[in-house]
Design a protein around this motif. Structure first.
Motif, PDB file in Angstrom:
ATOM      1  N   GLY A 105      -2.449 -35.964 -20.126  1.00 41.41           N
ATOM      2  CA  GLY A 105      -2.386 -35.803 -20.426  1.00 41.41           C
ATOM      3  C   GLY A 105      -1.551 -34.964 -22.064  1.00 41.41           C
ATOM      4  N   GLN A 146      -0.021 -27.007 -28.331  1.00 43.01           N
ATOM      5  CA  GLN A 146      -1.481 -26.777 -28.189  1.00 43.01           C
ATOM      6  C   GLN A 146      -2.378 -26.013 -29.715  1.00 43.01           C
ATOM      7  OE1 GLN A 146      -4.127 -29.489 -26.268  1.00 43.01           O
ATOM      8  NE2 GLN A 146      -2.272 -30.351 -26.597  1.00 43.01           N
ATOM      9  N   THR A 171       3.198 -21.115 -18.391  1.00 38.08           N
ATOM     10  CA  THR A 171       1.908 -21.549 -19.405  1.00 38.08           C
ATOM     11  C   THR A 171       1.712 -20.590 -20.536  1.00 38.08           C
ATOM     12  OG1 THR A 171       1.893 -23.540 -17.714  1.00 38.08           O
ATOM     13  CG2 THR A 171      -0.070 -23.006 -18.775  1.00 38.08           C
ATOM     14  N   PHE A 175      -3.300 -21.030 -22.032  1.00 36.18           N
ATOM     15  CA  PHE A 175      -4.222 -22.770 -21.478  1.00 36.18           C
ATOM     16  C   PHE A 175      -3.517 -22.466 -20.282  1.00 36.18           C
ATOM     17  CE2 PHE A 175      -2.159 -21.950 -25.387  1.00 36.18           C
ATOM     18  CZ  PHE A 175      -3.453 -22.958 -26.629  1.00 36.18           C
ATOM     19  N   HIS A 176      -4.212 -21.648 -19.847  1.00 36.66           N
ATOM     20  CA  HIS A 176      -4.129 -21.847 -17.623  1.00 36.66           C
ATOM     21  C   HIS A 176      -5.072 -22.778 -17.131  1.00 36.66           C
ATOM     22  CE1 HIS A 176      -1.495 -17.723 -16.292  1.00 36.66           C
ATOM     23  NE2 HIS A 176      -0.922 -18.777 -16.812  1.00 36.66           N
ATOM     24  N   GLY A 177      -4.560 -23.465 -16.331  1.00 40.40           N
ATOM     25  CA  GLY A 177      -5.705 -24.101 -16.039  1.00 40.40           C
ATOM     26  C   GLY A 177      -5.718 -25.411 -16.162  1.00 40.40           C
ATOM     27  N   ARG A 178      -5.164 -26.029 -17.025  1.00 41.81           N
ATOM     28  CA  ARG A 178      -4.990 -27.205 -17.736  1.00 41.81           C
ATOM     29  C   ARG A 178      -4.700 -28.213 -17.334  1.00 41.81           C
ATOM     30  NH1 ARG A 178      -5.792 -25.997 -23.971  1.00 41.81           N
ATOM     31  NH2 ARG A 178      -7.695 -23.648 -23.910  1.00 41.81           N
ATOM     32  N   GLY A 179      -2.985 -28.266 -16.080  1.00 39.67           N
ATOM     33  CA  GLY A 179      -2.293 -28.963 -15.550  1.00 39.67           C
ATOM     34  C   GLY A 179      -1.384 -29.019 -16.264  1.00 39.67           C
ATOM     35  N   TYR A 180      -1.073 -28.721 -17.527  1.00 31.77           N
ATOM     36  CA  TYR A 180       0.344 -28.706 -17.363  1.00 31.77           C
ATOM     37  C   TYR A 180       1.512 -28.296 -17.171  1.00 31.77           C
ATOM     38  CZ  TYR A 180      -2.903 -28.412 -21.980  1.00 31.77           C
ATOM     39  OH  TYR A 180      -3.720 -28.134 -22.905  1.00 31.77           O
ATOM     40  N   ARG A 183       2.176 -31.122 -15.022  1.00 29.53           N
ATOM     41  CA  ARG A 183       2.285 -32.645 -15.593  1.00 29.53           C
ATOM     42  C   ARG A 183       4.445 -32.240 -15.882  1.00 29.53           C
ATOM     43  NH1 ARG A 183       1.476 -36.331 -18.941  1.00 29.53           N
ATOM     44  NH2 ARG A 183       1.723 -37.098 -21.559  1.00 29.53           N
TER      45      ARG A 183
END
Length: 233
Positions: A105, A146, A171, A175-180, A183
């Motif tokens: 990521g 980002q 989060t 930007f939800h759903g991006r796996g941040y 990570r």
């Protein structure tokens, strides 16, 4: 640290995390009166007592201002006359004793003074109530940017030399759903373990999204731990 069951002294610290942290890792900023200790209000609204059900009226009066509310986890005192102790639903306390795979990521950046305004804006939006102007000074913080915006973050809050709490894992809704969050959590979990400490965290049962994330990552539910507010009249 790879043992699945923490040592007795670590378990004791986890059972009374505010008191343990204020008496060790954060002793230098703690406000102390006998068997009661608290964080300065600009750091966190948290107070710890040495033992359950203690009668510590004079100590509380020395540390808590009239009409002020503080919060306790794990251990609470006998509320003095005129004070109000309210119980919330217990929190899930979770631990991870072995490293995690870190998903690919965006770059993870250490967060410092230059990022403080962004951190305060994000926590005010998605992590209100407990994050204060100097909470960042309680440990290290990391984030993912980002499009010039702080998209997600994680930090360290409570702890001793042998265990360290991960906190403010959040989060931005855009930007939800991006796996941040996953990570960041995996990165800090592994770093904490590499430093010889057991990573732990607290999550509300009323936040199934976060609870599900930590379960999928392999965090183990250690116990449900009491959570209270204490208000001076």
């Amino acid at each position: 640290m790879t043992a699945e069951i923490p040592a007795r002294r670590v378990q004791d610290a986890l059972d009374n995390p505010f008191w343990s942290s204020l008496r060790s890792l954060h002793r230098g900023i703690a406000l102390q009166a006998g068997d009661v200790s608290r964080y300065p209000a600009e750091y966190a609204p948290f107070l710890g007592v040495a033992e359950e059900g203690q009668r510590v009226e004079a100590e509380l009066e020395a540390l808590v201002a009239p009409a002020e509310s503080v919060y306790l986890i794990g251990v609470a005192p006998e509320p003095p006359p005129g004070w109000r102790l309210d119980a919330f639903r217990p929190l899930a306390q979770m631990i991870r004793a072995t490293p995690l795979p870190v998903a690919d990521g965006p770059e993870i950046l250490p967060l410092g003074e230059a990022h403080r305004a962004d951190v305060l804006a994000l926590t005010a939006l998605v992590y209100p109530h407990y994050f204060r102007a100097r909470t960042m000074d309680m440990g290290r913080y990391f984030g993912i940017y980002q499009d010039g915006r702080l998209a997600a973050m994680i930090g360290e809050r409570l702890g001793t030399g042998e265990c360290r709490e991960m906190s403010a894992i959040c989060t931005h809704p855009d930007f939800h759903g991006r796996g941040y969050a996953g990570r960041l959590t995996a990165m800090l979990t592994n770093d904490t373990l590499a430093r010889g400490a057991l990573p732990f965290l607290h999550v509300s049962h009323e936040n199934p999204r976060a609870l599900g994330l930590y379960e999928r990552l392999g965090f183990r539910h250690r116990r449900d731990i009491g959570f209270w507010s204490l208000r001076r009249g």
